[in-house]
Scaffold this motif. Sequence first.
Motif, mmCIF file in Angstrom:
data_model
loop_
_atom_site.group_PDB
_atom_site.id
_atom_site.type_symbol
_atom_site.label_atom_id
_atom_site.label_comp_id
_atom_site.label_asym_id
_atom_site.label_seq_id
_atom_site.Cartn_x
_atom_site.Cartn_y
_atom_site.Cartn_z
ATOM 1 N N GLN A 20 8.149 -43.816 -7.686
ATOM 2 C CA GLN A 20 9.282 -43.049 -7.158
ATOM 3 C C GLN A 20 10.106 -43.916 -6.216
ATOM 4 O OE1 GLN A 20 8.977 -38.758 -6.021
ATOM 5 N NE2 GLN A 20 9.473 -39.503 -3.973
ATOM 6 N N PRO A 21 11.330 -44.264 -6.600
ATOM 7 C CA PRO A 21 12.190 -45.035 -5.703
ATOM 8 C C PRO A 21 12.865 -44.119 -4.680
ATOM 9 C CG PRO A 21 13.304 -44.655 -7.766
ATOM 10 C CD PRO A 21 11.954 -44.007 -7.890
ATOM 11 N N GLU A 22 13.806 -44.675 -3.935
ATOM 12 C CA GLU A 22 14.495 -43.889 -2.916
ATOM 13 C C GLU A 22 15.462 -42.885 -3.542
ATOM 14 O OE1 GLU A 22 14.119 -47.220 -2.835
ATOM 15 O OE2 GLU A 22 12.489 -47.076 -1.362
ATOM 16 N N ARG A 23 16.024 -43.231 -4.684
ATOM 17 C CA ARG A 23 16.975 -42.357 -5.356
ATOM 18 C C ARG A 23 16.981 -42.683 -6.846
ATOM 19 N NH1 ARG A 23 21.125 -42.923 -1.499
ATOM 20 N NH2 ARG A 23 22.398 -41.458 -2.677
ATOM 21 N N VAL A 24 17.614 -41.834 -7.603
ATOM 22 C CA VAL A 24 17.699 -42.027 -9.046
ATOM 23 C C VAL A 24 18.729 -43.125 -9.343
ATOM 24 C CG1 VAL A 24 18.381 -40.986 -11.242
ATOM 25 C CG2 VAL A 24 17.053 -39.654 -9.582
ATOM 26 N N VAL A 375 25.374 -37.833 -9.447
ATOM 27 C CA VAL A 375 23.974 -38.239 -9.580
ATOM 28 C C VAL A 375 23.581 -39.180 -8.454
ATOM 29 C CG1 VAL A 375 22.292 -39.424 -11.048
ATOM 30 C CG2 VAL A 375 23.966 -37.878 -12.076
ATOM 31 N N HIS A 376 24.480 -40.077 -8.086
ATOM 32 C CA HIS A 376 24.191 -40.981 -6.974
ATOM 33 C C HIS A 376 23.931 -40.214 -5.682
ATOM 34 C CE1 HIS A 376 24.347 -44.288 -4.203
ATOM 35 N NE2 HIS A 376 25.462 -43.828 -3.642
ATOM 36 N N GLU A 377 24.736 -39.196 -5.404
ATOM 37 C CA GLU A 377 24.577 -38.435 -4.157
ATOM 38 C C GLU A 377 23.430 -37.418 -4.253
ATOM 39 O OE1 GLU A 377 26.069 -39.114 -1.408
ATOM 40 O OE2 GLU A 377 27.322 -40.667 -2.312
ATOM 41 N N TYR A 378 23.299 -36.779 -5.397
ATOM 42 C CA TYR A 378 22.302 -35.717 -5.553
ATOM 43 C C TYR A 378 20.888 -36.258 -5.783
ATOM 44 C CZ TYR A 378 19.942 -31.613 -7.569
ATOM 45 O OH TYR A 378 19.061 -30.595 -7.840
ATOM 46 N N GLY A 379 20.810 -37.407 -6.485
ATOM 47 C CA GLY A 379 19.503 -37.901 -6.916
ATOM 48 C C GLY A 379 18.716 -38.643 -5.867
ATOM 49 N N VAL A 380 18.592 -38.063 -4.685
ATOM 50 C CA VAL A 380 17.838 -38.668 -3.588
ATOM 51 C C VAL A 380 16.455 -38.028 -3.526
ATOM 52 C CG1 VAL A 380 17.737 -39.107 -1.102
ATOM 53 C CG2 VAL A 380 19.950 -39.138 -2.298
ATOM 54 N N TYR A 381 15.428 -38.849 -3.535
ATOM 55 C CA TYR A 381 14.062 -38.326 -3.406
ATOM 56 C C TYR A 381 13.768 -38.028 -1.938
ATOM 57 C CZ TYR A 381 13.219 -39.764 -8.240
ATOM 58 O OH TYR A 381 13.271 -39.907 -9.597
ATOM 59 N N LYS A 382 13.210 -36.853 -1.692
ATOM 60 C CA LYS A 382 12.943 -36.450 -0.305
ATOM 61 C C LYS A 382 11.456 -36.226 -0.108
ATOM 62 C CE LYS A 382 17.455 -34.198 -0.139
ATOM 63 N NZ LYS A 382 18.204 -32.919 -0.003
#
Length: 382
Positions: A20-24, A375-382
């Motif tokens: 799992q990276p920081e974001r997609v 996708v850049h803004e929404y795809g953040v892993y929390k």
Amino acid sequence: MKLTAEQRKEMIKKAIMCEQPERVPVISKAEPSYAIEYAGYDLKTALWDPEMIVKATDKMYTDIYCDAGGNMPRFPLIYKTNSSRAYVPREIDDFVQHPEVAGLEVDEYDKYIADPFKCIVDTVLPRLYPALVKDGMEGNLNILRAMIAENQMKSQYLSGMAAVEKKHEIINIRRGAIEAPFDFVADLLRGFTGISKDVRRDQGRLLAATEATLPLMYKLAKILNPNPGTIPFIFMPLHMPSYMRTKDFEKLYWPTFKKLICDLVADGYTIQIFFEKDWSRYYEYLQELPTGVIAYFEDDDLGVVKQKIGHKLCIMGNYPITMLRLNTKQECIDKAKEIVDKAAPGGGYLFCMDKSILDLSDAKPENLIAVSEFVHEYGVYK
């Protein structure tokens, strides 16, 4: 959020290894032909001018968000120089297409099986690239012209693109393309019509031909990408399985394909495999592939794919470019959210379209821009 090239590379590496990276990561599937039209250039002119393609891609990367890309244009000069029948520039704009060709007759299978490389040089190439084998000095000169054309066009393009990628800190994740042994036999030796007959009438020699092709594809991968690593990866589109019966796939296609993938991954390569059309019949087979494969799907539901193979293979694809052409901006964003919500949890996912975007009629720029930024803004892993 502006990301550095190193941040992007690490994100992509983690996703490829099913972490799992920081974001997609957002992967561009817009081809150079799309960039040319987006920049307002004439396609027929630009395909003969590597510098113009580089400028067009610079503009596209300026306006349309992505973390990674990487495509090599098919330059019409190269194929016209060698009178190619396998890859043919169309008259209207010189965009290179791949018609059905047959470089090998059915009664020549034994010759190919005995020595595939010699058969390709002596039999297949003269049929598919006739200018290279003309009598006397003309054939030798045509070979030299083709080599010079290829070296000049590709070196200009690659050096220009290296500067553009550095400017935008975008990762070029692809280096070279090979085929599954069965697809090589189908695409360039027998054609779709011929291979379909061979599956029904001559499975023994067809199987032997795929086995003879296996070492050629392995060597080609090493030539195209001599330094194994996670990035850049080798691309492999799969063409025939969607048209085959499962029992024929299992016997004729799967053994050499699986061995090629496993051997290359064991050598340290990453392989991006484009699973064209619907692969739902074959999920159990895909579970046998090793981590280090990027499974790029066209039609399959990524929610189902995630459950079946997402623990082992990095997945990507499935966003329909038809929506980018036909739907509203909000509908396009909603579809992106649906796919990300299915495929992203836990990592091992790269966002991209279901197929390459070839020209402006494939995707409205405003929709592509909106989806990529979302996708850049929404795809953040929390």
